[in-house]
Design a protein around this motif. Structure first.
Motif, mmCIF file in Angstrom:
data_model
loop_
_atom_site.group_PDB
_atom_site.id
_atom_site.type_symbol
_atom_site.label_atom_id
_atom_site.label_comp_id
_atom_site.label_asym_id
_atom_site.label_seq_id
_atom_site.Cartn_x
_atom_site.Cartn_y
_atom_site.Cartn_z
ATOM 1 N N ASP A 53 1.032 -0.767 0.164
ATOM 2 C CA ASP A 53 -0.290 0.120 0.300
ATOM 3 C C ASP A 53 0.571 0.947 0.119
ATOM 4 O OD1 ASP A 53 0.780 0.519 2.291
ATOM 5 O OD2 ASP A 53 -1.139 -0.206 3.384
ATOM 6 N N ALA A 54 0.309 2.453 0.486
ATOM 7 C CA ALA A 54 0.707 3.537 -0.037
ATOM 8 C C ALA A 54 1.800 3.873 0.973
ATOM 9 C CB ALA A 54 0.151 4.575 -0.070
ATOM 10 N N ASP A 55 1.204 3.216 2.178
ATOM 11 C CA ASP A 55 2.980 2.657 3.639
ATOM 12 C C ASP A 55 3.291 2.267 3.122
ATOM 13 O OD1 ASP A 55 0.906 5.765 4.429
ATOM 14 O OD2 ASP A 55 -0.231 3.837 5.515
ATOM 15 N N GLY A 56 3.640 1.703 3.081
ATOM 16 C CA GLY A 56 5.294 0.629 2.321
ATOM 17 C C GLY A 56 4.332 -1.165 3.112
ATOM 18 N N ASN A 98 0.443 0.166 -5.107
ATOM 19 C CA ASN A 98 2.434 -0.604 -5.420
ATOM 20 C C ASN A 98 2.606 -2.092 -6.170
ATOM 21 O OD1 ASN A 98 2.472 2.535 -5.513
ATOM 22 N ND2 ASN A 98 1.773 2.050 -3.352
ATOM 23 N N PHE A 99 3.049 -2.429 -6.988
ATOM 24 C CA PHE A 99 3.400 -3.612 -7.050
ATOM 25 C C PHE A 99 4.656 -3.381 -7.690
ATOM 26 C CE2 PHE A 99 -1.096 -4.314 -8.032
ATOM 27 C CZ PHE A 99 -1.855 -5.695 -7.970
#
Length: 160
Positions: free
Chosen positions: A17-20, A131-132
């Motif tokens: 996700d956006a937070d890693g 995020n891939f």
């Protein structure tokens, strides 16, 4: 061979996700095999893989619109708990397959009050930027059966 419509593609991937935070990964499992162009993976990832070949790596950020969609507040509703599970107690966090006007969805129980359950029919990743990190492992021709069924059979794919 390059990735194109009606090719069987095997990938190793990590989704964050956006937070890693890792949401899903193929680490420790067989690569994911899918039939390209058949809607077996999210559109944004499929577009990013088009034209790639075995050995290629891809880092791609997929918007909700090309991932699991935007959240739809109309997909949150109250339903009689007995319709979800006539035999067992319905609890928050449980997931049930439900029929809606737009087809079958898997809904998550948010809360239970009396005889009613508040359920969310949104995909858990709706509204999330995906995020891939992907490595293409293999690209091959599909079998006639895979083409007819619209998905991959065998290792990493679907077995009947």
């Amino acid at each position: 061979m390059q990735i194109a419509a009606q090719k069987v593609v095997s990938i190793e991937y990590t989704l964050k996700d956006a937070d890693g935070q890792v949401l899903d990964t193929s680490d420790g499992r067989q690569p994911l095999a899918y039939l390209h162009g058949a809607g077996n993976i999210v559109v944004g990832l499929e577009k990013a893989l088009e034209g790639k070949a075995a050995g290629d790596t891809v880092e791609v950020s997929v918007s909700p619109e090309e991932g699991y969609g935007l959240r739809d507040e109309a997909a949150i509703r109250n339903v009689p708990a007995r319709k979800l599970s006539p035999d067992k107690k319905v609890l928050p966090g449980q997931r049930f397959r439900m029929m809606t006007a737009s087809g079958a969805v898997v809904a998550t129980v948010l809360s239970v009050q009396g005889d009613y359950a508040k359920v969310d029919g949104n995909h858990p990743l709706a509204g999330v930027t995906l995020n891939f990190s992907v490595k293409v492992v293999d690209v091959r021709e599909p079998t006639e059966e895979e083409l007819a069924h619209g998905h991959v059979h065998g290792p990493g794919g679907h077995n009947h």
